[in-house]
Design a protein around this motif. Structure first.
Motif, PDB file in Angstrom:
ATOM      1  N   ARG A 132      45.389  33.729  38.003  1.00 55.86           N
ATOM      2  CA  ARG A 132      44.513  34.879  38.198  1.00 55.86           C
ATOM      3  C   ARG A 132      44.788  35.492  39.567  1.00 55.86           C
ATOM      4  NH1 ARG A 132      39.859  36.906  36.041  1.00 55.86           N
ATOM      5  NH2 ARG A 132      38.414  37.980  37.458  1.00 55.86           N
ATOM      6  N   VAL A 133      45.019  36.809  39.566  1.00 54.85           N
ATOM      7  CA  VAL A 133      45.244  37.550  40.806  1.00 54.85           C
ATOM      8  C   VAL A 133      44.105  38.550  40.960  1.00 54.85           C
ATOM      9  CG1 VAL A 133      46.786  39.046  42.110  1.00 54.85           C
ATOM     10  CG2 VAL A 133      47.738  37.304  40.578  1.00 54.85           C
ATOM     11  N   SER A 134      43.365  38.439  42.075  1.00 54.82           N
ATOM     12  CA  SER A 134      42.257  39.363  42.336  1.00 54.82           C
ATOM     13  C   SER A 134      42.495  40.076  43.651  1.00 54.82           C
ATOM     14  CB  SER A 134      40.917  38.612  42.386  1.00 54.82           C
ATOM     15  OG  SER A 134      40.932  37.627  43.400  1.00 54.82           O
ATOM     16  N   VAL A 135      42.127  41.354  43.669  1.00 53.87           N
ATOM     17  CA  VAL A 135      42.307  42.203  44.846  1.00 53.87           C
ATOM     18  C   VAL A 135      40.950  42.804  45.199  1.00 53.87           C
ATOM     19  CG1 VAL A 135      43.485  44.198  45.830  1.00 53.87           C
ATOM     20  CG2 VAL A 135      44.659  42.763  44.134  1.00 53.87           C
ATOM     21  N   ARG A 136      40.589  42.690  46.487  1.00 56.60           N
ATOM     22  CA  ARG A 136      39.333  43.317  46.912  1.00 56.60           C
ATOM     23  C   ARG A 136      39.440  43.705  48.389  1.00 56.60           C
ATOM     24  NH1 ARG A 136      38.336  37.822  46.768  1.00 56.60           N
ATOM     25  NH2 ARG A 136      37.330  36.885  48.609  1.00 56.60           N
ATOM     26  N   PRO A 137      38.862  44.844  48.740  1.00 58.68           N
ATOM     27  CA  PRO A 137      38.832  45.257  50.152  1.00 58.68           C
ATOM     28  C   PRO A 137      37.617  44.660  50.855  1.00 58.68           C
ATOM     29  CG  PRO A 137      37.989  47.021  48.775  1.00 58.68           C
ATOM     30  CD  PRO A 137      38.371  45.909  47.836  1.00 58.68           C
TER      31      PRO A 137
ATOM     32  N   ALA B  14      51.200  36.126  31.310  1.00 59.62           N
ATOM     33  CA  ALA B  14      50.795  34.861  31.939  1.00 59.62           C
ATOM     34  C   ALA B  14      49.858  35.063  33.130  1.00 59.62           C
ATOM     35  CB  ALA B  14      52.039  34.085  32.395  1.00 59.62           C
ATOM     36  N   VAL B  15      49.612  36.302  33.521  1.00 53.54           N
ATOM     37  CA  VAL B  15      48.827  36.574  34.728  1.00 53.54           C
ATOM     38  C   VAL B  15      47.632  37.450  34.377  1.00 53.54           C
ATOM     39  CG1 VAL B  15      48.831  37.609  37.024  1.00 53.54           C
ATOM     40  CG2 VAL B  15      50.853  36.376  36.219  1.00 53.54           C
ATOM     41  N   GLU B  16      46.445  37.075  34.855  1.00 51.98           N
ATOM     42  CA  GLU B  16      45.243  37.888  34.725  1.00 51.98           C
ATOM     43  C   GLU B  16      45.044  38.664  36.032  1.00 51.98           C
ATOM     44  OE1 GLU B  16      41.992  35.361  33.916  1.00 51.98           O
ATOM     45  OE2 GLU B  16      42.705  34.738  31.923  1.00 51.98           O
ATOM     46  N   LEU B  17      44.918  39.962  35.932  1.00 54.99           N
ATOM     47  CA  LEU B  17      44.797  40.803  37.129  1.00 54.99           C
ATOM     48  C   LEU B  17      43.387  41.371  37.216  1.00 54.99           C
ATOM     49  CD1 LEU B  17      45.989  42.222  39.580  1.00 54.99           C
ATOM     50  CD2 LEU B  17      46.799  44.053  38.060  1.00 54.99           C
ATOM     51  N   ASP B  18      42.756  41.147  38.358  1.00 54.92           N
ATOM     52  CA  ASP B  18      41.422  41.695  38.635  1.00 54.92           C
ATOM     53  C   ASP B  18      41.548  42.604  39.857  1.00 54.92           C
ATOM     54  OD1 ASP B  18      38.780  42.279  39.018  1.00 54.92           O
ATOM     55  OD2 ASP B  18      38.225  40.299  39.768  1.00 54.92           O
ATOM     56  N   ALA B  19      41.870  43.876  39.611  1.00 52.48           N
ATOM     57  CA  ALA B  19      42.082  44.820  40.703  1.00 52.48           C
ATOM     58  C   ALA B  19      41.671  46.212  40.249  1.00 52.48           C
ATOM     59  CB  ALA B  19      43.542  44.812  41.157  1.00 52.48           C
ATOM     60  N   GLU B  20      40.840  46.854  41.042  1.00 52.23           N
ATOM     61  CA  GLU B  20      40.424  48.208  40.730  1.00 52.23           C
ATOM     62  C   GLU B  20      41.471  49.202  41.220  1.00 52.23           C
ATOM     63  OE1 GLU B  20      36.645  48.965  42.410  1.00 52.23           O
ATOM     64  OE2 GLU B  20      35.592  47.429  41.239  1.00 52.23           O
ATOM     65  N   ARG B  21      41.671  50.231  40.459  1.00 49.19           N
ATOM     66  CA  ARG B  21      42.566  51.304  40.887  1.00 49.19           C
ATOM     67  C   ARG B  21      41.915  52.075  42.034  1.00 49.19           C
ATOM     68  NH1 ARG B  21      47.367  49.937  38.601  1.00 49.19           N
ATOM     69  NH2 ARG B  21      47.002  49.206  36.471  1.00 49.19           N
ATOM     70  N   GLY B  22      42.739  52.612  42.883  1.00 49.48           N
ATOM     71  CA  GLY B  22      42.237  53.447  43.973  1.00 49.48           C
ATOM     72  C   GLY B  22      42.041  52.722  45.282  1.00 49.48           C
ATOM     73  N   ILE B  23      42.372  51.430  45.347  1.00 51.05           N
ATOM     74  CA  ILE B  23      42.320  50.717  46.629  1.00 51.05           C
ATOM     75  C   ILE B  23      43.605  51.032  47.377  1.00 51.05           C
ATOM     76  CG2 ILE B  23      42.132  48.482  47.772  1.00 51.05           C
ATOM     77  CD1 ILE B  23      40.730  47.414  45.303  1.00 51.05           C
TER      78      ILE B  23
ATOM     79  N   ALA C 215      53.168  46.389  39.248  1.00 50.28           N
ATOM     80  CA  ALA C 215      54.616  46.587  39.226  1.00 50.28           C
ATOM     81  C   ALA C 215      55.347  45.272  39.475  1.00 50.28           C
ATOM     82  CB  ALA C 215      55.010  47.631  40.272  1.00 50.28           C
ATOM     83  N   CYS C 216      54.828  44.458  40.420  1.00 48.02           N
ATOM     84  CA  CYS C 216      55.456  43.165  40.723  1.00 48.02           C
ATOM     85  C   CYS C 216      55.420  42.250  39.499  1.00 48.02           C
ATOM     86  CB  CYS C 216      54.746  42.513  41.909  1.00 48.02           C
ATOM     87  SG  CYS C 216      55.312  40.841  42.286  1.00 48.02           S
ATOM     88  N   ILE C 217      54.278  42.209  38.831  1.00 43.99           N
ATOM     89  CA  ILE C 217      54.140  41.339  37.652  1.00 43.99           C
ATOM     90  C   ILE C 217      54.998  41.847  36.499  1.00 43.99           C
ATOM     91  CG2 ILE C 217      52.490  40.482  35.951  1.00 43.99           C
ATOM     92  CD1 ILE C 217      50.328  40.663  38.123  1.00 43.99           C
ATOM     93  N   ASP C 218      54.992  43.170  36.287  1.00 42.97           N
ATOM     94  CA  ASP C 218      55.744  43.753  35.174  1.00 42.97           C
ATOM     95  C   ASP C 218      57.242  43.577  35.370  1.00 42.97           C
ATOM     96  OD1 ASP C 218      56.017  45.248  32.755  1.00 42.97           O
ATOM     97  OD2 ASP C 218      56.591  46.984  33.975  1.00 42.97           O
ATOM     98  N   ALA C 219      57.734  43.733  36.615  1.00 45.72           N
ATOM     99  CA  ALA C 219      59.169  43.629  36.873  1.00 45.72           C
ATOM    100  C   ALA C 219      59.696  42.238  36.562  1.00 45.72           C
ATOM    101  CB  ALA C 219      59.460  43.988  38.323  1.00 45.72           C
TER     102      ALA C 219
ATOM    103  N   GLU D  18      43.921  37.348  46.265  1.00 42.92           N
ATOM    104  CA  GLU D  18      43.772  35.916  45.982  1.00 42.92           C
ATOM    105  C   GLU D  18      44.577  35.561  44.735  1.00 42.92           C
ATOM    106  OE1 GLU D  18      40.162  33.649  44.096  1.00 42.92           O
ATOM    107  OE2 GLU D  18      39.814  33.826  46.268  1.00 42.92           O
ATOM    108  N   VAL D  19      45.411  34.533  44.843  1.00 41.12           N
ATOM    109  CA  VAL D  19      46.214  34.037  43.722  1.00 41.12           C
ATOM    110  C   VAL D  19      45.746  32.622  43.417  1.00 41.12           C
ATOM    111  CG1 VAL D  19      48.523  33.515  42.880  1.00 41.12           C
ATOM    112  CG2 VAL D  19      48.176  35.458  44.409  1.00 41.12           C
ATOM    113  N   ARG D  20      45.229  32.436  42.199  1.00 37.72           N
ATOM    114  CA  ARG D  20      44.667  31.134  41.849  1.00 37.72           C
ATOM    115  C   ARG D  20      45.294  30.635  40.554  1.00 37.72           C
ATOM    116  NH1 ARG D  20      38.297  29.416  41.093  1.00 37.72           N
ATOM    117  NH2 ARG D  20      38.696  27.410  40.080  1.00 37.72           N
TER     118      ARG D  20
END
Length: 524
Positions: A405-410, A367-376, A357-361, A418-420
């Motif tokens: 690249r934005v990656s999300v992990r628990p 311009a952004v690659e998102l590495d995040a699984e749904r359900g976290i 939502a932040c990127i889309d808004a 992580e924003v790289r």
């Protein structure tokens, strides 16, 4: 375990350690004094007891030699020697006697009062040599033979052996007296002195406890007062009594605390005044800014129909007005953090959806690659998370290099985002200051398009969640890496009474004006 509990335990250990040292010192001093006194007393009594017994026995033996052995004929028989020895050892003398005479030249005979307990073999050779050695008679020595004695042991028991010979051709006599009774008396004395030493040690420990209590109680109170002072209780004071060094220390502490309280109060007043000034100024600026914004929006819509000579000035007014509005909003946000009025509005959210939502808004999807699984799922303030992400991603896009690249992990109970980017990275001397307010990497170009507060606001929003943000360069030297760490459940940090600032926080300069001025002007 909480920090306060740890400090209390450490303070207690230090207090106990000091008490222990005092007790040990007192005990060592008392032990040294008691052992020294007991040793001296034992040695003096031992010498007195042994000397008294020795002098009595030797004096009696000398007298008996003069009274009985001297009356024997020059060539006594064995029975005469035996009888004289028994008479000398009789009564309460407490010793055995051995007489040695000659029935003929070179033919010695022996008479013993108790042949089973005392023979010539029990007399040390050196003592026999001393007794039989004739001394020269002169001014310093009037007789050729003297009485000699020696303490010895037989089968583990102490004995006194003495000997002398009759002047002018009489027999040689030896006495053999047991010192076992004296040893038992001295052992009893040693036990008594040992018990007295132990009692002195216990008494010194009790005195040390009393002294330690007297000395350490004010020290403990001073430590507690210092701890309360360190916790911010600046009205802490100590009760002063007496005129000793501890009382003077308490007076010094009270004066220091009073001075510190006054200085902190002055600084707090100035800081509050500054915060109030910034907040009031920001509020006052919002009204004219609202009008200016409305005018600039009209001018922007009409920019295509304006005179080409005027259009650049109109575009400059529009951009600067927006920048000024962002700066005012950021200043208001900063003042809320400084004043401690910022609050969390916690909700359960899907982190991947929030990042999307932040990127889309802000139209950053391409311009952004998102590495995040749904359900976290996480419980946090979604609006403040949006502020953090907008600043980190926006700065990476503007001052780094694509792709971002934005990656999300628990990780356990934490959430790592992580924003790289793939830009030139951040200079090492700038890294420690990237989260400072208004920090510029180049002093020659202090002006930049952003407000210079974005990363500072992002860090404050992370801290209010109980998290943190770290900045570093990637290990391969290709760009900068920002890592956001947040607890997955911030419910315990939520202030249920505070929601009043939920609609007034800054929005990280939106997608067009990222807040961190990196590049030549700030960090990279």
């Amino acid at each position: 375990m909480s920090g306060a509990a740890k400090r209390a335990i450490l303070a207690g250990l230090r207090w106990t350690s000091l008490r222990l040292r005092l007790v040990v010192v007192f005990a060592l001093v008392a032990l040294t004094a008691a052992v020294s006194a007991s040793g001296i007393a034992y040695w003096l009594n031992r010498e007195a007891v042994l000397t008294r017994t020795q002098d009595s026995a030797l004096g009696d033996f000398r007298q008996e030699m003069q009274n009985r052995a001297a009356t024997l004929p020059p060539r006594p028989t064995q029975s005469e020697l035996q009888k004289a020895a028994e008479q000398m050892a009789g009564g309460n003398s407490g010793y055995s006697v051995l007489l040695i005479g000659e029935r003929a030249e070179g033919k010695p005979i022996v008479g013993a009062s108790d042949p089973d307990s005392f023979t010539l073999d029990d007399v040390p050779d050196k003592l026999q040599e001393a007794v039989n050695e004739r001394q020269g008679v002169g001014a310093g020595n009037s007789v050729p033979y003297h009485l000699y004695w020696q303490r010895t042991q037989r089968r583990g028991k102490p004995y006194l052996v003495g000997g002398t010979r009759i002047i002018g051709g009489g027999p040689t006599g030896y006495l053999f007296k047991s010192l076992d009774q004296e040893r038992q008396d001295l052992n009893s004395l040693a036990w008594s002195l040992g018990i007295a030493t132990a009692l002195a040690l216990v008494g010194s420990a009790l005195l040390a406890q009393a002294a330690a209590t007297t000395v350490l109680k004010p020290v403990h109170r001073l430590g507690e007062a210092a701890r309360r002072l360190g916790e911010g209780k600046l009205d802490t004071r100590l009760r002063v009594s007496g005129t000793d060094e501890l009382a003077e220390l308490a007076r010094t502490f009270n004066k220091t605390a009073e001075s510190l309280e006054k200085k902190v109060a002055d600084m707090s007043a100035r800081e509050e005044s500054s915060r109030r000034f910034v907040a009031d100024m920001s509020h006052e600026l919002r009204t004219p800014l609202t009008a200016l914004t409305a005018v600039t929006e009209v001018l922007e819509d009409e920019a295509d129909s304006l005179d080409p000579m005027i259009a650049p000035a109109v575009n400059l007014v529009v951009s600067e007005t927006r920048r000024l509005g962002d700066l005012v909003e950021n200043l208001m946000e900063v003042t809320r953090f400084d004043a401690g009025t910022a609050r969390l509005v916690v909700d359960t959210v899907d982190v991947a959806d929030q990042v999307t939502a932040c990127i889309d808004a802000r139209a950053w999807l391409d311009a952004v690659e998102l590495d995040a699984e749904r359900g976290i799922m996480a419980r946090l303030d979604p609006r403040r998370l949006d502020v953090i992400l907008a600043n980190l991603i926006g700065n990476a896009l503007k001052h780094g290099g694509s792709p971002v690249r934005v990656s999300v992990r628990p990780v356990d109970h934490e959430l790592l985002i992580e924003v790289r980017d793939h830009g030139p990275g951040i200079p090492e001397d700038v890294l420690p200051h990237v989260f400072d307010r208004f920090y510029k990497a180049s002093a020659s170009r202090p002006r930049s398009e952003g407000s210079g507060l974005g990363l500072s606001i992002a860090m404050e929003n992370a801290h209010i969640h109980g998290g943190d943000i770290t900045a570093a360069n990637s290990a391969d030297g290709d760009g900068a890496v920002f890592v956001l760490r947040l607890p997955r459940d911030t419910s315990s940090l939520k202030d249920c009474d505070g929601h009043g600032d939920a609609d007034t926080d800054a929005d990280a300069d939106g997608g067009e004006e990222p807040d961190r001025d990196r590049g030549e002007e700030d960090a990279q």
